[in-house]
Design an enzyme around this catalytic site. Structure first.
Site, PDB file in Angstrom:
ATOM      1  N   ASN A 177      13.803  10.464  25.880  1.00  0.00           N
ATOM      2  CA  ASN A 177      14.058  12.180  25.328  1.00  0.00           C
ATOM      3  C   ASN A 177      14.145  12.700  26.941  1.00  0.00           C
ATOM      4  OD1 ASN A 177      13.887  14.463  23.728  1.00  0.00           O
ATOM      5  ND2 ASN A 177      12.310  15.113  25.027  1.00  0.00           N
TER       6      ASN A 177
ATOM      7  N   ASP B 221       9.886   9.906  38.573  1.00  0.00           N
ATOM      8  CA  ASP B 221      11.021  10.746  38.080  1.00  0.00           C
ATOM      9  C   ASP B 221      12.352   9.438  38.254  1.00  0.00           C
ATOM     10  OD1 ASP B 221      13.944  11.560  38.407  1.00  0.00           O
ATOM     11  OD2 ASP B 221      13.629  12.239  40.546  1.00  0.00           O
TER      12      ASP B 221
ATOM     13  N   TYR C 293      27.367  16.936  31.211  1.00  0.00           N
ATOM     14  CA  TYR C 293      26.553  16.403  30.083  1.00  0.00           C
ATOM     15  C   TYR C 293      26.855  16.636  28.665  1.00  0.00           C
ATOM     16  CZ  TYR C 293      22.413  18.180  27.200  1.00  0.00           C
ATOM     17  OH  TYR C 293      21.862  17.670  26.102  1.00  0.00           O
TER      18      TYR C 293
ATOM     19  N   LYS D  35      26.327  12.135  27.178  1.00  0.00           N
ATOM     20  CA  LYS D  35      25.870  12.120  25.808  1.00  0.00           C
ATOM     21  C   LYS D  35      26.590  11.678  24.891  1.00  0.00           C
ATOM     22  CE  LYS D  35      21.765  13.638  26.209  1.00  0.00           C
ATOM     23  NZ  LYS D  35      20.155  12.549  26.288  1.00  0.00           N
TER      24      LYS D  35
END
Length: 258
Positions: free
Chosen positions: A71, A46, A136, A140
């Site tokens: 990724n 993890d 999120y 990013k």
């Protein structure tokens, strides 16, 4: 991740594969080793945990690791006020903290060997904040900014750094959370094509910068957001698009939350 691993194995590269779910990870590892004759090591980790980076560093210490593709990502489609706190913290733990830890565990080795590459998967969501995935999008933006900073630091030392800011991609997660009737409205790309363009970017002239946006439609959308639309309009359009896809109407004062 599987698309990257498959294309790298097809090039003849030995692989250290890292993912959380052990069974599909080992299945992929064994199939790539059998098909392409490469050495593969499967690490079920993890990447949001504090111990993951140390495990990767230990595995890399006995191998000549020349490329890191990060990724992994966590995401959540929900209003910020509705999302569980632990889900939001998981996004930060994996997409930001986990990213920093893993990259930091590999970069000294790349510098010491005199060259190599980093490919960080970001997202067009990071270009502007937007509704329904605010945390999120922020994570990013962090990925993209970190990658550009590392490009400035590491390219002079022979380490190639690229940030691949993809748009919608036909991953299992996208397929599971996106209504079938709405998928095409997001203009998704195949994982194989995104991986191909991301890896090809490692070969381009480093003076062009770290950022690569796969797909003509995605590049056009990025141009609109950066050059033709004011910030507030770009945020509004991205938010409206996401709300339309996931049927999440704008809430007004006095309306009840779900």
């Amino acid at each position: 991740g599987a698309a990257f691993a498959t294309q790298l194995a097809a090039m003849g590269l030995n692989l250290i594969l890292v993912a959380r779910r052990e069974a599909p990870l080992r299945e992929l590892s064994d199939s790539l080793s059998l098909k392409y004759g490469v050495e593969t090591l499967a690490l079920a980790l993890d990447l949001s945990s504090a111990e993951a980076a140390a495990s990767i560093q230990s595995a890399a210490a006995t191998r000549d690791v020349g490329l890191l593709v990060f990724n992994a990502a966590a995401a959540s489609i929900a209003e910020f006020s509705d999302a569980a706190t632990d889900a939001l913290e998981k996004i930060v733990a994996l997409n930001c903290t986990g990213l920093v830890r893993v990259v930091k565990s590999v970069v000294p080795h790349l510098i010491a060997r005199g060259g190599g590459g980093l490919l960080l998967m970001s997202s067009m969501s990071g270009f502007r904040g937007h509704a329904c995935a605010a945390t999120y999008a922020a994570s990013k933006a962090f990925t993209t900014s970190l990658g550009e900073g590392l490009w400035a630091e590491l390219e002079p030392q022979g380490v190639t750094v690229r940030v691949c800011a993809a748009g919608a991609t036909l991953t299992p997660n996208f397929m599971s959370v996106t209504p079938e009737a709405k998928r095409e409205t997001a203009f998704p790309m195949s994982p194989e094509r995104v991986a191909e363009l991301g890896l090809l970017s490692l070969q381009r002239d480093g003076r062009r910068g770290a950022l690569v946006i796969p797909g003509l439609i995605n590049r056009f959308a990025a141009f609109l957001m950066a050059r033709l639309l004011c910030s507030s309009l770009a945020v509004w359009l991205m938010s409206k698009n996401l709300r339309d896809i996931y049927s999440m109407p704008v809430r007004r004062r006095g309306t009840a939350g779900s």
